[in-house]
Design a protein around this motif. Structure first.
Motif, mmCIF file in Angstrom:
data_model
loop_
_atom_site.group_PDB
_atom_site.id
_atom_site.type_symbol
_atom_site.label_atom_id
_atom_site.label_comp_id
_atom_site.label_asym_id
_atom_site.label_seq_id
_atom_site.Cartn_x
_atom_site.Cartn_y
_atom_site.Cartn_z
ATOM 1 N N UNK A 1 4.691 24.094 -33.679
ATOM 2 C CA UNK A 1 4.680 24.647 -35.043
ATOM 3 C C UNK A 1 4.487 23.536 -36.075
ATOM 4 N N UNK A 2 5.091 22.372 -35.824
ATOM 5 C CA UNK A 2 4.965 21.253 -36.766
ATOM 6 C C UNK A 2 3.519 20.769 -36.860
ATOM 7 N N UNK A 3 2.774 20.907 -35.760
ATOM 8 C CA UNK A 3 1.384 20.451 -35.732
ATOM 9 C C UNK A 3 0.402 21.559 -36.087
ATOM 10 N N UNK A 4 0.885 22.668 -36.617
ATOM 11 C CA UNK A 4 0.034 23.827 -36.897
ATOM 12 C C UNK A 4 -1.213 23.443 -37.704
ATOM 13 N N UNK A 5 -2.366 23.803 -37.181
ATOM 14 C CA UNK A 5 -3.628 23.486 -37.835
ATOM 15 C C UNK A 5 -4.112 22.079 -37.568
ATOM 16 N N UNK A 6 -3.263 21.246 -36.970
ATOM 17 C CA UNK A 6 -3.601 19.844 -36.755
ATOM 18 C C UNK A 6 -3.674 19.469 -35.290
ATOM 19 N N UNK A 7 -3.156 18.288 -34.972
ATOM 20 C CA UNK A 7 -3.275 17.719 -33.628
ATOM 21 C C UNK A 7 -1.897 17.369 -33.087
ATOM 22 N N UNK A 8 -1.656 17.754 -31.836
ATOM 23 C CA UNK A 8 -0.426 17.398 -31.130
ATOM 24 C C UNK A 8 -0.785 16.338 -30.094
ATOM 25 N N UNK A 9 -0.239 15.132 -30.267
ATOM 26 C CA UNK A 9 -0.531 14.026 -29.362
ATOM 27 C C UNK A 9 0.629 13.843 -28.398
ATOM 28 N N UNK A 10 0.376 14.089 -27.123
ATOM 29 C CA UNK A 10 1.406 13.989 -26.090
ATOM 30 C C UNK A 10 1.266 12.649 -25.374
ATOM 31 N N UNK A 11 2.057 11.679 -25.815
ATOM 32 C CA UNK A 11 2.031 10.366 -25.196
ATOM 33 C C UNK A 11 2.906 10.378 -23.951
ATOM 34 N N UNK A 12 2.470 9.657 -22.921
ATOM 35 C CA UNK A 12 3.157 9.622 -21.621
ATOM 36 C C UNK A 12 3.413 11.043 -21.102
ATOM 37 N N UNK A 13 2.352 11.847 -21.097
ATOM 38 C CA UNK A 13 2.456 13.248 -20.672
ATOM 39 C C UNK A 13 2.879 13.362 -19.214
ATOM 40 N N UNK B 1 -9.500 10.108 -33.673
ATOM 41 C CA UNK B 1 -10.140 11.389 -33.347
ATOM 42 C C UNK B 1 -9.696 12.443 -34.352
ATOM 43 N N UNK B 2 -8.402 12.454 -34.640
ATOM 44 C CA UNK B 2 -7.858 13.433 -35.593
ATOM 45 C C UNK B 2 -8.395 13.193 -37.003
ATOM 46 N N UNK B 3 -8.362 11.946 -37.454
ATOM 47 C CA UNK B 3 -8.714 11.635 -38.840
ATOM 48 C C UNK B 3 -10.203 11.806 -39.135
ATOM 49 N N UNK B 4 -11.034 11.816 -38.113
ATOM 50 C CA UNK B 4 -12.465 11.973 -38.313
ATOM 51 C C UNK B 4 -12.966 13.351 -37.907
ATOM 52 N N UNK B 5 -12.039 14.271 -37.640
ATOM 53 C CA UNK B 5 -12.412 15.611 -37.233
ATOM 54 C C UNK B 5 -12.088 16.654 -38.281
ATOM 55 N N UNK B 6 -12.271 17.900 -37.899
ATOM 56 C CA UNK B 6 -12.075 19.014 -38.822
ATOM 57 C C UNK B 6 -10.617 19.191 -39.221
ATOM 58 N N UNK B 7 -9.695 18.638 -38.432
ATOM 59 C CA UNK B 7 -8.262 18.822 -38.694
ATOM 60 C C UNK B 7 -7.663 17.657 -39.474
ATOM 61 N N UNK B 8 -8.502 16.809 -40.050
ATOM 62 C CA UNK B 8 -8.023 15.568 -40.661
ATOM 63 C C UNK B 8 -7.025 15.784 -41.793
ATOM 64 N N UNK B 9 -7.065 16.949 -42.450
ATOM 65 C CA UNK B 9 -6.143 17.204 -43.561
ATOM 66 C C UNK B 9 -4.864 17.905 -43.111
ATOM 67 N N UNK B 10 -4.732 18.119 -41.818
ATOM 68 C CA UNK B 10 -3.555 18.777 -41.249
ATOM 69 C C UNK B 10 -2.702 17.748 -40.501
ATOM 70 N N UNK B 11 -1.498 18.135 -40.041
ATOM 71 C CA UNK B 11 -0.596 17.142 -39.448
ATOM 72 C C UNK B 11 -1.106 16.554 -38.135
ATOM 73 N N UNK B 12 -0.765 15.305 -37.923
ATOM 74 C CA UNK B 12 -0.916 14.640 -36.626
ATOM 75 C C UNK B 12 0.498 14.381 -36.128
#
Length: 457
Positions: free
Chosen positions: A232-244, A184-195
């Motif tokens: 902050x580390x995910x700024x502009x990108x995607x924060x994936x919360x596993x086992x939320x 989802x991240x790599x094919x979206x608008x945020x693909x050049x930002x951190x995951x």
């Protein structure tokens, strides 16, 4: 500037602004023009629909409440046109219901009133950098398989990549939830930002806030310098919360506010900082059941579960197992610097019959073991060393004396936990380490199984 003059200028991408308040329209127009965009403004849904008939736009920015209806009507209208046009919605401050409704209707993202110009610029940049098509192939097409369940997952991933809506990925352990989030991240608008992937169950309760939001120097003992958190580390990108589901309730409240307001406060700070992060979460647990049991906040559940992506277990995609297995073997052989072996027809058949309670992760482990044990360029059934499902069922029936499967499994889990607690003198932290789970997971399982200190021998 007149409409024709703006068109003639052709300064950049075009944006349609829909708002019935002239002051807001002017503010938005000035901001977007400064970004080098061609802007047209209208005050009603009817005018917007007329413009959409004759002109092409790269982004539509609409207020939620308009003089002749709701912004959601325009979102649905554009979706019905089949136009490749992202729509962002301006919602009232604190109106979570409207924001969620807009995202579910197909909006790309939302911004709350009063409109923060920094947040607006970030939204526009993200929308205008979307891939040209929702059908754009994933990098390396890593989600292998041609079965109907996986085809549906790939199609939904393509759609989700074109929005900023929070996504809740459900599925059994090892079914590929993090892979789906990455696609989802790599094919979206945020693909050049951190995951940034985060295992929520691996963070101690006392550190969870500082890990997520960061902290200021001197905020607590040992805080020798300022430090940024996951947001902050995910700024502009995607924060994936596993086992939320493993997040403590106190942190769930703060996470909800951060997602709604798009702002975070570092531990020890006096003010909040804006953040531009897309949140994707996942868990193998049933979040709805946890909400009903009071172990997960209902408001956070509805905020995270805007769109659900369900990852199918491997046993529902049996025809894909040989293809997936071949790809895994190729990767493992490449890592070892050897020629990838082939599965014999009998081995492929055995894998397709196996139940795979651990899904893809278990398949990887089985093949890695088989690769180590095989002495030829073929992997046969004997190299797989799978326990026949019939034998497992027979052993369970004999040992459980007719118990229902859930009761039988609970009994095994209770015994394993009590054995670990006994070996560690009922030290829960040490027992959790011995069992290979987190302290929070052990505490939850003890509560569910009714294991208390009075069970100490």
């Amino acid at each position: 500037m007149k409409r024709t003059e703006r068109r003639a200028a052709a300064r950049g991408a075009s944006v349609l602004v829909v708002d019935d308040e002239p002051d807001i329209r002017e503010l938005l127009e000035l901001t977007l023009v400064k970004m080098g965009l061609d802007v047209e403004s209208v005050g009603s849904i009817a005018e917007a629909k007329e413009r959409l008939k004759s002109d092409r736009y790269d982004l539509c920015l609409t207020d939620m409440r308009l003089i002749d209806g709701e912004g959601l009507e325009l979102v649905r209208h554009i979706a019905g046109l089949g136009a490749d046009l992202p729509v962002a919605v301006i919602t009232a401050h604190g109106s979570t219901e409207n924001a969620v409704a807009a995202l579910k209707a197909g909006a790309f993202d939302y911004v709350s009133k009063p409109v923060g110009l920094e947040q607006l610029r970030a939204l526009v940049k993200s929308a205008l950098s979307l891939p040209a098509s929702a059908a754009a192939p994933a990098k390396g097409q890593r989600l292998l398989g041609e079965s109907a369940p996986l085809a549906q997952v790939r199609e939904l991933i393509g759609k989700l990549a074109r929005t900023q809506a929070p996504v809740y990925i459900s599925g059994e352990s090892g079914s590929g939830k993090e892979l789906a989030a990455r696609l989802i991240h790599e094919n979206g608008a945020r693909r050049d930002k951190p995951f940034v992937p985060v295992n929520c169950g691996a963070i101690p309760d006392t550190l969870v806030e500082s890990e997520f939001f960061g902290y200021k120097k001197g905020a607590f003992t040992g805080a020798a310098e300022d430090r940024e958190g996951f947001f902050q580390a995910a700024s502009g990108g995607t924060l994936f919360l596993d086992e939320v589901a493993e997040l403590p309730l106190a942190m769930q409240v703060k996470l909800l506010r951060s997602i709604q307001e798009k702002r975070v406060r570092k531990v020890g700070a006096t003010q909040e900082d804006p953040v531009d992060v897309r949140v994707i979460c996942a868990t193998h647990q049933n979040l709805a059941a946890l909400v009903a049991a009071g172990r997960f906040r209902q408001d956070l559940f509805y905020r995270l579960n805007v769109i659900e992506l369900s990852m199918p277990p491997l046993r529902e995609c049996r025809e894909d197992i040989p293809l997936i297995a071949a790809a895994i073997l190729q990767r493992l052989a490449a890592q070892a610097g050897t020629t990838p072996p082939q599965l014999t027809p009998a081995a492929s058949e055995e894998l397709m019959r196996y139940g795979f309670p651990g899904n893809i992760r278990e398949l990887e482990n089985i093949l890695e073991r088989a690769l180590a044990l095989s002495t030829s360029q073929e992997i046969g059934s004997e190299d797989l060393r799978l326990t026949p499902p019939q034998a497992v069922a027979g052993e369970r029936a004999e040992s459980s004396s007719g118990e229902a499967l859930p009761d039988y499994l609970d009994g095994l889990e209770r015994k394993a936990i009590l054995d670990a607690l006994s070996k560690t003198g009922f030290n829960r932290t040490a027992a959790a380490k011995l069992l290979g789970i987190t302290f929070r997971q052990l505490r939850y399982r003890m509560q569910r199984l009714g294991i208390r200190d009075e069970n100490r021998p």
